[in-house]
Write a protein that holds these residues in place. Structure first.
Motif, mmCIF file in Angstrom:
data_model
loop_
_atom_site.group_PDB
_atom_site.id
_atom_site.type_symbol
_atom_site.label_atom_id
_atom_site.label_comp_id
_atom_site.label_asym_id
_atom_site.label_seq_id
_atom_site.Cartn_x
_atom_site.Cartn_y
_atom_site.Cartn_z
ATOM 1 N N THR A 24 -7.262 4.527 9.417
ATOM 2 C CA THR A 24 -6.493 3.958 10.533
ATOM 3 C C THR A 24 -6.301 2.444 10.386
ATOM 4 O O THR A 24 -5.742 1.811 11.279
ATOM 5 N N ARG A 25 -6.795 1.887 9.283
ATOM 6 C CA ARG A 25 -6.631 0.443 9.062
ATOM 7 C C ARG A 25 -5.156 0.106 8.888
ATOM 8 O O ARG A 25 -4.426 0.788 8.141
ATOM 9 N N PRO A 26 -4.668 -0.955 9.532
ATOM 10 C CA PRO A 26 -3.250 -1.317 9.395
ATOM 11 C C PRO A 26 -2.974 -1.951 8.031
ATOM 12 O O PRO A 26 -3.878 -2.404 7.334
ATOM 13 N N GLY A 27 -1.699 -1.964 7.627
ATOM 14 C CA GLY A 27 -1.284 -2.593 6.386
ATOM 15 C C GLY A 27 -1.250 -1.604 5.242
ATOM 16 O O GLY A 27 -1.716 -0.461 5.347
ATOM 17 N N HIS A 28 -0.681 -2.066 4.114
ATOM 18 C CA HIS A 28 -0.520 -1.196 2.954
ATOM 19 C C HIS A 28 -1.324 -1.664 1.753
ATOM 20 O O HIS A 28 -1.286 -1.024 0.704
ATOM 21 N N ASP A 29 -2.029 -2.762 1.873
ATOM 22 C CA ASP A 29 -2.846 -3.222 0.756
ATOM 23 C C ASP A 29 -4.042 -2.295 0.576
ATOM 24 O O ASP A 29 -4.597 -1.780 1.552
ATOM 25 N N PRO A 30 -4.459 -2.078 -0.684
ATOM 26 C CA PRO A 30 -5.619 -1.208 -0.934
ATOM 27 C C PRO A 30 -6.860 -1.725 -0.211
ATOM 28 O O PRO A 30 -7.125 -2.923 -0.189
ATOM 29 N N ILE A 31 -7.603 -0.803 0.368
ATOM 30 C CA ILE A 31 -8.845 -1.137 1.074
ATOM 31 C C ILE A 31 -9.988 -1.108 0.068
ATOM 32 O O ILE A 31 -10.201 -0.105 -0.616
ATOM 33 N N PHE A 32 -10.710 -2.204 -0.030
ATOM 34 C CA PHE A 32 -11.771 -2.296 -1.021
ATOM 35 C C PHE A 32 -13.082 -1.744 -0.454
ATOM 36 O O PHE A 32 -13.507 -2.096 0.652
ATOM 37 N N VAL A 33 -13.714 -0.874 -1.258
ATOM 38 C CA VAL A 33 -15.023 -0.314 -0.914
ATOM 39 C C VAL A 33 -15.931 -0.518 -2.116
ATOM 40 O O VAL A 33 -15.634 -0.044 -3.218
ATOM 41 N N ASP A 34 -17.032 -1.195 -1.912
ATOM 42 C CA ASP A 34 -17.931 -1.542 -3.010
ATOM 43 C C ASP A 34 -18.946 -0.424 -3.250
ATOM 44 O O ASP A 34 -20.129 -0.538 -2.949
ATOM 45 N N ARG A 35 -18.430 0.681 -3.825
ATOM 46 C CA ARG A 35 -19.280 1.825 -4.139
ATOM 47 C C ARG A 35 -18.907 2.376 -5.511
ATOM 48 O O ARG A 35 -17.955 1.925 -6.142
ATOM 49 N N ASP A 36 -19.658 3.371 -5.964
ATOM 50 C CA ASP A 36 -19.435 3.976 -7.280
ATOM 51 C C ASP A 36 -18.117 4.755 -7.291
ATOM 52 O O ASP A 36 -17.961 5.725 -6.527
ATOM 53 N N PRO A 37 -17.179 4.382 -8.143
ATOM 54 C CA PRO A 37 -15.879 5.073 -8.135
ATOM 55 C C PRO A 37 -15.949 6.500 -8.691
ATOM 56 O O PRO A 37 -15.165 7.361 -8.278
ATOM 57 N N GLU A 38 -16.867 6.751 -9.634
ATOM 58 C CA GLU A 38 -16.927 8.084 -10.244
ATOM 59 C C GLU A 38 -17.420 9.118 -9.235
ATOM 60 O O GLU A 38 -16.889 10.229 -9.162
ATOM 61 N N ILE A 39 -18.425 8.737 -8.461
ATOM 62 C CA ILE A 39 -18.908 9.672 -7.441
ATOM 63 C C ILE A 39 -17.873 9.819 -6.332
ATOM 64 O O ILE A 39 -17.687 10.915 -5.789
ATOM 65 N N PHE A 40 -17.163 8.719 -5.999
ATOM 66 C CA PHE A 40 -16.119 8.832 -4.982
ATOM 67 C C PHE A 40 -15.033 9.800 -5.413
ATOM 68 O O PHE A 40 -14.491 10.540 -4.592
ATOM 69 N N SER A 41 -14.732 9.823 -6.713
ATOM 70 C CA SER A 41 -13.727 10.766 -7.216
ATOM 71 C C SER A 41 -14.151 12.201 -6.945
ATOM 72 O O SER A 41 -13.337 13.056 -6.575
ATOM 73 N N VAL A 42 -15.456 12.476 -7.113
ATOM 74 C CA VAL A 42 -15.977 13.823 -6.841
ATOM 75 C C VAL A 42 -15.848 14.161 -5.358
ATOM 76 O O VAL A 42 -15.405 15.262 -4.981
ATOM 77 N N LEU A 43 -16.202 13.197 -4.502
ATOM 78 C CA LEU A 43 -16.154 13.444 -3.062
ATOM 79 C C LEU A 43 -14.729 13.557 -2.553
ATOM 80 O O LEU A 43 -14.450 14.331 -1.625
ATOM 81 N N LEU A 44 -13.822 12.816 -3.162
ATOM 82 C CA LEU A 44 -12.406 12.933 -2.778
ATOM 83 C C LEU A 44 -11.879 14.315 -3.137
ATOM 84 O O LEU A 44 -11.126 14.928 -2.364
#
Length: 462
Positions: A48-68
């Motif tokens: 629900t964050r406004p704007g179109h710029d990518p939202i930065f999350v400082d976490r492991d991207p490989e595990i996020f790929s699994v959860l996505l």
């Protein structure tokens, strides 16, 4: 057309898409995918964050790929095998989608007919299991080994080990998600430990200043309801009782019954079961001596301590079954049915708790000649779970499942759960269900077996 728009205006996304920068790696997905984690999840909030710029999350991207991928398909991709259960659980908890992960990794509904051993849990030390208790809701388990309690969560991930003040633990019950009640045949009292924080909470003893025989009372069995804990105690001179303990205060609220223990029909209950529908307590005791098995089953109303119904074996009024006393008893609390396995014939019998009388038993016949029971039921263990009756005979495990025969009447059918090599692992000592799992311990065998409706097997060692 959307690709053309996206290529010509890279900073503008269609209204249903969102970009996330997780640990320096860019992900593009839909808002609905992120919101599938639930309205209280972090990902739903980010969507629900406004704007179109990518939202930065400082976490492991490989595990996020699994959860996505989990949010997209409600199942884990093959790449999930690259990470431990704890790594996935920690990241899912951070994003607020731990319930989604739990649903994905939970075993299918337990069916004894196609269950198999999927793992064996070995405690880190004192691997011989003295007792264990499983949570019915999620399949987490507390294992007593020596004077320690090891706690495993719904993923069977080891969370903690508690060193108690007891030399051994012979009774254990999960009375809250993080609290276990334990008892020992070598020490008096019932004791409470927080298994998550490895912390001692309280001890309760059965005492009576007016009766000098009531001292050093040890716990034989534990059951609980939403508001009460029930424990059977036995003193050195065999006086015994069932105490009702208030969960909110951990104070004794009543003494349900007191027995002298001088005869078989008054020995301490080795099993207790609370019936949610009626509020009654069922206790049973079985002894084996030179003349075979004997015992009793008794139902109490905990509000006044009165006996509602009881039966003892051997007993009168059973000419066709006299002398074939039960070797074990268990209760299907949800189905309001009582089961026993006979000591000489090995037959299984069922009684309707709503229609009890002098002889309420209906003996279940096995019509398949190749499946008929030969011999008695020494070293026999009975456990009811999810409308199924699991029976351990020596080292073999079988299940009796209820089927509808077409006219509204239920018919129980017997099937072997284990393979021939499984039955050679050792004599089964305890069976207990939790979540969609079945846990089995064996005499002088380290660890407990985990059975699920699955065809895979491995081992867990912590």
């Amino acid at each position: 057309m959307e690709n053309e728009i996206s290529n010509s205006t890279p900073n503008t996304l269609p209204s249903d898409r969102i970009k996330l920068n997780v640990g320096g790696k860019l992900f593009e997905t839909t808002i609905s995918t992120l919101q599938s984690g639930g309205p209280d999840s972090l990902l739903s909030t980010l969507s629900t964050r406004p704007g179109h710029d990518p939202i930065f999350v400082d976490r492991d991207p490989e595990i996020f790929s699994v959860l996505l991928s989990l949010l997209r398909s409600n199942r884990l991709p093959s790449t999930a095998c690259s990470f431990s259960k704890q790594e996935l659980a920690d990241e899912a908890l951070f994003y607020g989608i731990d319930s989604n992960l739990r649903d994905a990794v939970s075993p299918p509904p337990l069916s004894g007919i196609d269950a198999s051993i999927v793992s064996t849990i070995f405690p880190a030390s004192d691997g011989l299991v003295s007792s264990f208790t499983a949570a019915a809701d999620d399949g987490s388990v507390c294992i007593a080994h020596g004077g320690q309690i090891s706690f495993y969560d719904h993923n069977l991930t080891h969370l903690s080990t508690v060193r108690t003040h007891l030399e051994d633990i012979t009774s254990i019950r999960h009375v809250w998600p993080d609290v276990a009640a334990v008892g020992s045949e070598s020490a008096a009292g019932i004791h409470f430990y927080n298994v998550s924080s490895a912390r001692y909470i309280e001890s309760i003893h059965w005492t009576d200043s007016t009766d000098p025989r009531i001292y050093k009372a040890r716990v034989s069995s534990i059951a609980d309801s939403s508001s009460q804990i029930f424990a059977s105690f036995e003193c050195p001179h065999r006086e015994n009782c069932i105490l009702s303990i208030d969960k909110s205060t951990l104070q004794i609220s009543s003494e349900i019954t007191r027995q002298s223990g001088s005869a078989t029909k008054n020995t301490v209950p080795g099993k207790l079961t609370w019936l949610p529908e009626t509020g009654a307590i069922i206790g049973s005791a079985v002894t084996c001596g030179a003349f075979g098995y004997s015992g009793y089953i008794r139902m109490w109303d905990p509000r006044n301590g009165e006996v509602v119904w009881e039966t003892s074996e051997p007993g009168s009024g059973r000419s066709s079954r006299f002398g074939d006393s039960f070797a074990d008893v268990d209760v299907d609390a949800g189905g309001l049915t009582l089961f026993k396995v006979c000591s000489k014939s090995g037959d299984l019998a069922v009684a309707d708790l709503r229609r009890l009388g002098d002889d309420p038993w209906v003996y279940i016949n096995e019509k398949n000649p190749s499946m008929r029971i030969i011999g008695g039921a020494s070293n026999c263990v009975l456990h009811c779970y999810k409308s199924q009756v699991f029976v351990g005979r020596e080292g073999s495990l079988e299940v009796w499942s209820k089927e509808n025969n077409g006219d509204g009447e239920g018919l129980y059918r017997r099937n072997f759960v284990d393979k021939e090599e499984d039955s050679k692992r050792g004599v089964i000592r305890k069976i207990e269900g939790g979540g969609d799992r079945l846990f089995v311990s064996r005499e002088n065998v380290e660890g407990i077996e985990v059975w699920e409706s699955s065809h895979f097997s491995d081992a867990i060692l912590v």
